[in-house]
Design a protein around this motif. Structure first.
Motif, PDB file in Angstrom:
ATOM      1  N   SER A  75      -9.150 -11.668  -1.101  1.00 22.98           N
ATOM      2  CA  SER A  75      -9.077 -10.964  -0.455  1.00 22.98           C
ATOM      3  C   SER A  75     -10.418 -10.032  -0.027  1.00 22.98           C
ATOM      4  O   SER A  75     -11.255  -9.485   0.701  1.00 22.98           O
ATOM      5  CB  SER A  75      -8.272  -8.972  -1.051  1.00 22.98           C
ATOM      6  OG  SER A  75      -9.172  -9.034  -2.215  1.00 22.98           O
ATOM      7  N   LYS A 102      -3.272  -7.788   0.910  1.00 23.00           N
ATOM      8  CA  LYS A 102      -3.641  -6.863   2.155  1.00 23.00           C
ATOM      9  C   LYS A 102      -3.601  -5.239   2.648  1.00 23.00           C
ATOM     10  O   LYS A 102      -4.019  -4.631   2.378  1.00 23.00           O
ATOM     11  CB  LYS A 102      -4.612  -7.175   3.156  1.00 23.00           C
ATOM     12  CG  LYS A 102      -6.013  -8.485   3.184  1.00 23.00           C
ATOM     13  CD  LYS A 102      -6.316  -9.458   4.706  1.00 23.00           C
ATOM     14  CE  LYS A 102      -6.847 -10.206   4.772  1.00 23.00           C
ATOM     15  NZ  LYS A 102      -7.008 -11.001   5.644  1.00 23.00           N
ATOM     16  N   LYS A 103      -2.630  -5.870   1.747  1.00 22.36           N
ATOM     17  CA  LYS A 103      -1.070  -4.327   2.164  1.00 22.36           C
ATOM     18  C   LYS A 103      -1.185  -4.273   0.434  1.00 22.36           C
ATOM     19  O   LYS A 103      -0.858  -4.824  -0.353  1.00 22.36           O
ATOM     20  CB  LYS A 103       0.140  -5.017   2.467  1.00 22.36           C
ATOM     21  CG  LYS A 103       0.029  -5.403   4.342  1.00 22.36           C
ATOM     22  CD  LYS A 103       1.523  -6.129   4.596  1.00 22.36           C
ATOM     23  CE  LYS A 103       1.322  -6.769   5.499  1.00 22.36           C
ATOM     24  NZ  LYS A 103       2.637  -6.729   6.532  1.00 22.36           N
ATOM     25  N   TRP A 104      -1.222  -2.020   0.535  1.00 22.50           N
ATOM     26  CA  TRP A 104      -0.893  -1.316  -0.708  1.00 22.50           C
ATOM     27  C   TRP A 104      -0.772  -0.810  -0.426  1.00 22.50           C
ATOM     28  O   TRP A 104      -0.339   0.504  -0.982  1.00 22.50           O
ATOM     29  CB  TRP A 104      -2.038  -1.640  -1.387  1.00 22.50           C
ATOM     30  CG  TRP A 104      -2.682  -2.658  -1.271  1.00 22.50           C
ATOM     31  CD1 TRP A 104      -4.039  -3.152  -0.788  1.00 22.50           C
ATOM     32  CD2 TRP A 104      -3.189  -3.361  -2.842  1.00 22.50           C
ATOM     33  NE1 TRP A 104      -4.511  -4.096  -1.490  1.00 22.50           N
ATOM     34  CE2 TRP A 104      -3.710  -4.382  -2.419  1.00 22.50           C
ATOM     35  CE3 TRP A 104      -2.082  -3.815  -3.463  1.00 22.50           C
ATOM     36  CZ2 TRP A 104      -3.783  -5.621  -3.306  1.00 22.50           C
ATOM     37  CZ3 TRP A 104      -2.068  -4.690  -5.014  1.00 22.50           C
ATOM     38  CH2 TRP A 104      -3.675  -5.357  -4.460  1.00 22.50           C
ATOM     39  N   SER A 105       0.571  -0.375   1.123  1.00 23.10           N
ATOM     40  CA  SER A 105       1.292   0.680   1.436  1.00 23.10           C
ATOM     41  C   SER A 105       3.086   0.980   0.595  1.00 23.10           C
ATOM     42  O   SER A 105       2.966  -0.265  -0.230  1.00 23.10           O
ATOM     43  CB  SER A 105       1.469   0.193   2.477  1.00 23.10           C
ATOM     44  OG  SER A 105       2.971  -1.106   2.587  1.00 23.10           O
ATOM     45  N   MET A 150       5.729  -1.667   0.856  1.00 23.59           N
ATOM     46  CA  MET A 150       5.040  -2.871   0.258  1.00 23.59           C
ATOM     47  C   MET A 150       5.620  -3.310  -1.082  1.00 23.59           C
ATOM     48  O   MET A 150       5.839  -3.688  -1.578  1.00 23.59           O
ATOM     49  CB  MET A 150       3.704  -3.899   0.436  1.00 23.59           C
ATOM     50  CG  MET A 150       3.077  -4.934  -0.276  1.00 23.59           C
ATOM     51  SD  MET A 150       4.094  -5.637   0.217  1.00 23.59           S
ATOM     52  CE  MET A 150       3.810  -7.617  -1.395  1.00 23.59           C
ATOM     53  N   VAL A 195       1.124 -11.354   1.177  1.00 18.84           N
ATOM     54  CA  VAL A 195      -0.042 -10.781   2.409  1.00 18.84           C
ATOM     55  C   VAL A 195      -1.208 -11.059   1.896  1.00 18.84           C
ATOM     56  O   VAL A 195      -1.966 -10.132   2.741  1.00 18.84           O
ATOM     57  CB  VAL A 195       0.406  -8.934   1.997  1.00 18.84           C
ATOM     58  CG1 VAL A 195       2.147  -9.734   2.014  1.00 18.84           C
ATOM     59  CG2 VAL A 195       0.670  -8.688   0.503  1.00 18.84           C
TER      60      VAL A 195
END
Length: 201
Positions: free
Chosen positions: A8, A122-125, A128, A119
């Motif tokens: 990242s 990059k995805k921490w929603s 996810m 991912v």
């Protein structure tokens, strides 16, 4: 320092800081203590509603490693956190046997590390995290079924228990991690971690 490859960032390698390691160790130790208190609760739920009711708290057993990952956001976080957690639980003693500590930790860390690698970190929603929390359940459930004799429940109970555990993983692990992580980041306690810096950006 511990060195792991970081996808990242623009650097070839990322470092785990001493603070990162301390946080992972603290969460692992807190989990071991929580597990001691969850054991009688698990037994009580089993007495009230059998394997289905006990499955409702499954997510709480997995939360510490995913929370560490959400806060630190560096590859290898789950490996270290769940590894420390397994060792601490083994030393403290567990009603489920020492082997279960390490098998469960291995199952959890493989899924978490794989999910965030897919991912590219990059995805921490919350979707996810919820998907990851739910995905952590099936592999360990398979091994636990062999180790603890879940197969005697019958296929219908097994399937219902698995579904309940997956939902518990999504809510009590994935969604709860998002809520706790964001609350801590919003309080300013995580300024020196990736989650805190992302909140301030």
């Amino acid at each position: 320092m511990v060195h792991v490859k970081g996808a990242s960032s623009g650097k070839a390698f990322q470092r785990f800081t001493t603070l990162d390691i301390v946080l992972m160790a603290m969460l692992a130790a807190a989990n071991a203590v929580m597990t001691v208190f969850l054991s009688p609760l698990n037994q009580a739920l089993n007495g009230l509603g059998g394997p289905i009711l006990t499955s409702t708290i499954t997510g709480l057993y997995m939360i510490y490693g995913l929370l560490a990952y959400y806060i630190i956001r560096k590859p290898g976080t789950a490996l270290i956190t769940y590894g420390i957690g397994a060792v601490v639980q083994a030393f403290m003693g567990t009603a489920y046997g020492i082997l279960s500590c390490f098998v469960a930790a291995a199952c959890y860390l493989v899924i978490v590390e794989g999910a965030f690698a897919l991912v590219r970190y990059k995805k921490w929603s919350w979707p996810m995290l919820m998907v990851t929390g739910g995905a952590m359940v099936p592999v360990w459930f398979f091994f636990a079924a062999q180790m603890f004799g879940y197969t005697k429940w019958g296929m219908d109970i097994l399937l219902i228990a698995l579904v309940v555990r997956v939902l518990s993983g999504m809510v009590l692990c994935g969604l709860l991690v998002k809520l706790l992580g964001d609350a801590l980041a919003g309080s300013g306690l995580l300024r020196r971690f990736a989650a805190g810096r992302r909140m301030e950006a």
